[in-house]
Design a protein around this motif. Structure first.
Motif, PDB file in Angstrom:
ATOM      1  N   ILE A  13       0.874  -1.174   0.000  1.00  0.00           N
ATOM      2  CA  ILE A  13       0.000   0.000   0.000  1.00  0.00           C
ATOM      3  C   ILE A  13       0.911   1.224   0.000  1.00  0.00           C
ATOM      4  O   ILE A  13       1.889   1.282   0.745  1.00  0.00           O
ATOM      5  N   ARG A  14       0.548   2.199  -0.804  1.00  0.00           N
ATOM      6  CA  ARG A  14       1.328   3.443  -0.868  1.00  0.00           C
ATOM      7  C   ARG A  14       0.450   4.626  -0.493  1.00  0.00           C
ATOM      8  O   ARG A  14      -0.729   4.651  -0.839  1.00  0.00           O
ATOM      9  N   PRO A  15       1.025   5.622   0.169  1.00  0.00           N
ATOM     10  CA  PRO A  15       0.267   6.846   0.431  1.00  0.00           C
ATOM     11  C   PRO A  15      -0.251   7.390  -0.906  1.00  0.00           C
ATOM     12  O   PRO A  15       0.436   7.342  -1.916  1.00  0.00           O
ATOM     13  N   GLY A  16      -1.465   7.843  -0.901  1.00  0.00           N
ATOM     14  CA  GLY A  16      -2.037   8.388  -2.124  1.00  0.00           C
ATOM     15  C   GLY A  16      -2.795   7.377  -2.965  1.00  0.00           C
ATOM     16  O   GLY A  16      -3.464   7.756  -3.927  1.00  0.00           O
ATOM     17  N   ASP A  17      -2.701   6.085  -2.625  1.00  0.00           N
ATOM     18  CA  ASP A  17      -3.384   5.059  -3.415  1.00  0.00           C
ATOM     19  C   ASP A  17      -4.892   5.283  -3.525  1.00  0.00           C
ATOM     20  O   ASP A  17      -5.509   4.840  -4.491  1.00  0.00           O
ATOM     21  N   LEU A  18      -5.491   5.932  -2.540  1.00  0.00           N
ATOM     22  CA  LEU A  18      -6.944   6.109  -2.520  1.00  0.00           C
ATOM     23  C   LEU A  18      -7.404   7.539  -2.761  1.00  0.00           C
ATOM     24  O   LEU A  18      -8.603   7.806  -2.780  1.00  0.00           O
ATOM     25  N   ASP A  19      -6.476   8.456  -2.951  1.00  0.00           N
ATOM     26  CA  ASP A  19      -6.851   9.869  -3.095  1.00  0.00           C
ATOM     27  C   ASP A  19      -7.865  10.092  -4.213  1.00  0.00           C
ATOM     28  O   ASP A  19      -8.867  10.786  -4.036  1.00  0.00           O
ATOM     29  N   ASP A  20      -7.627   9.502  -5.370  1.00  0.00           N
ATOM     30  CA  ASP A  20      -8.524   9.703  -6.508  1.00  0.00           C
ATOM     31  C   ASP A  20      -9.917   9.140  -6.272  1.00  0.00           C
ATOM     32  O   ASP A  20     -10.872   9.579  -6.906  1.00  0.00           O
ATOM     33  N   VAL A  21     -10.030   8.173  -5.368  1.00  0.00           N
ATOM     34  CA  VAL A  21     -11.326   7.572  -5.070  1.00  0.00           C
ATOM     35  C   VAL A  21     -12.249   8.572  -4.367  1.00  0.00           C
ATOM     36  O   VAL A  21     -13.445   8.600  -4.630  1.00  0.00           O
ATOM     37  N   VAL A  22     -11.693   9.394  -3.500  1.00  0.00           N
ATOM     38  CA  VAL A  22     -12.530  10.278  -2.675  1.00  0.00           C
ATOM     39  C   VAL A  22     -12.522  11.738  -3.110  1.00  0.00           C
ATOM     40  O   VAL A  22     -13.434  12.488  -2.774  1.00  0.00           O
ATOM     41  N   LEU A  23     -11.513  12.162  -3.846  1.00  0.00           N
ATOM     42  CA  LEU A  23     -11.421  13.575  -4.226  1.00  0.00           C
ATOM     43  C   LEU A  23     -12.415  13.947  -5.311  1.00  0.00           C
ATOM     44  O   LEU A  23     -12.702  13.157  -6.205  1.00  0.00           O
ATOM     45  N   SER A  24     -12.934  15.158  -5.212  1.00  0.00           N
ATOM     46  CA  SER A  24     -13.794  15.731  -6.241  1.00  0.00           C
ATOM     47  C   SER A  24     -13.661  17.245  -6.143  1.00  0.00           C
ATOM     48  O   SER A  24     -13.152  17.766  -5.144  1.00  0.00           O
ATOM     49  N   PRO A  25     -14.139  17.972  -7.137  1.00  0.00           N
ATOM     50  CA  PRO A  25     -14.051  19.438  -7.082  1.00  0.00           C
ATOM     51  C   PRO A  25     -14.821  20.045  -5.898  1.00  0.00           C
ATOM     52  O   PRO A  25     -14.529  21.166  -5.492  1.00  0.00           O
ATOM     53  N   ALA A  26     -15.775  19.316  -5.344  1.00  0.00           N
ATOM     54  CA  ALA A  26     -16.564  19.827  -4.216  1.00  0.00           C
ATOM     55  C   ALA A  26     -15.813  19.755  -2.890  1.00  0.00           C
ATOM     56  O   ALA A  26     -16.216  20.378  -1.912  1.00  0.00           O
ATOM     57  N   ASN A  27     -14.732  18.994  -2.856  1.00  0.00           N
ATOM     58  CA  ASN A  27     -14.024  18.768  -1.596  1.00  0.00           C
ATOM     59  C   ASN A  27     -12.712  19.530  -1.534  1.00  0.00           C
ATOM     60  O   ASN A  27     -11.859  19.383  -2.408  1.00  0.00           O
TER      61      ASN A  27
END
Length: 137
Positions: A13-27
């Motif tokens: 597991i690497r830091p950042g592996d899930l960032d794209d899953v939760v990020l959106s322009p609203a956040n």
């Protein structure tokens, strides 16, 4: 319900592996927790950790993520590693995104606490002196 991601893996597991899953322009806030294997516990040197998961552990992890997402309305994701992990390896990655930091911090803390309490994953510590023990059994 907001989409969630939950995985149990033997892969690194690497830091950042899930960032794209939760990020959106609203956040505007992304809060993550990285559970990292440390080199000591209770005054003893730790050489490695071994994690084992119940066959249904991923479903439990998904339920934790869904519960936090349902209660907060925020996107959340988590990955927990199994197998032998060396000092410095990432064992748990949990992330939450929110419009503001306070709600992201609170939701991430709630997610990690729920994972630790509800997901059937067991840890065996191997100490530098050659002795090993299961934690929390």
């Amino acid at each position: 319900m907001t989409d969630v991601v939950a995985r149990i893996t033997a892969e690194v597991i690497r830091p950042g592996d899930l960032d794209d899953v939760v990020l959106s322009p609203a956040n505007g806030a992304l809060v993550g927790f990285q559970g990292i294997v440390r080199d000591h516990d209770g005054g003893r040197g730790v050489s490695l950790l071994e994690y084992q998961a119940h066959p249904d552990a991923e479903q439990f992890l998904l339920e934790c993520c869904r519960a936090v997402s349902d209660s907060t309305g925020l996107p959340v994701a988590a990955i927990h590693r199994v197998g032998s992990l060396a000092v410095g390896d990432l064992a748990l990655l949990a992330v939450v995104a929110a419009p503001h930091r306070a709600e992201a911090f609170a939701a991430c803390a709630a997610l990690v606490e729920r994972i630790k309490a509800d997901v059937p994953i067991w840890k065996r510590q191997h100490f530098a002196d050659g002795i090993s023990e299961w934690v929390g059994l």
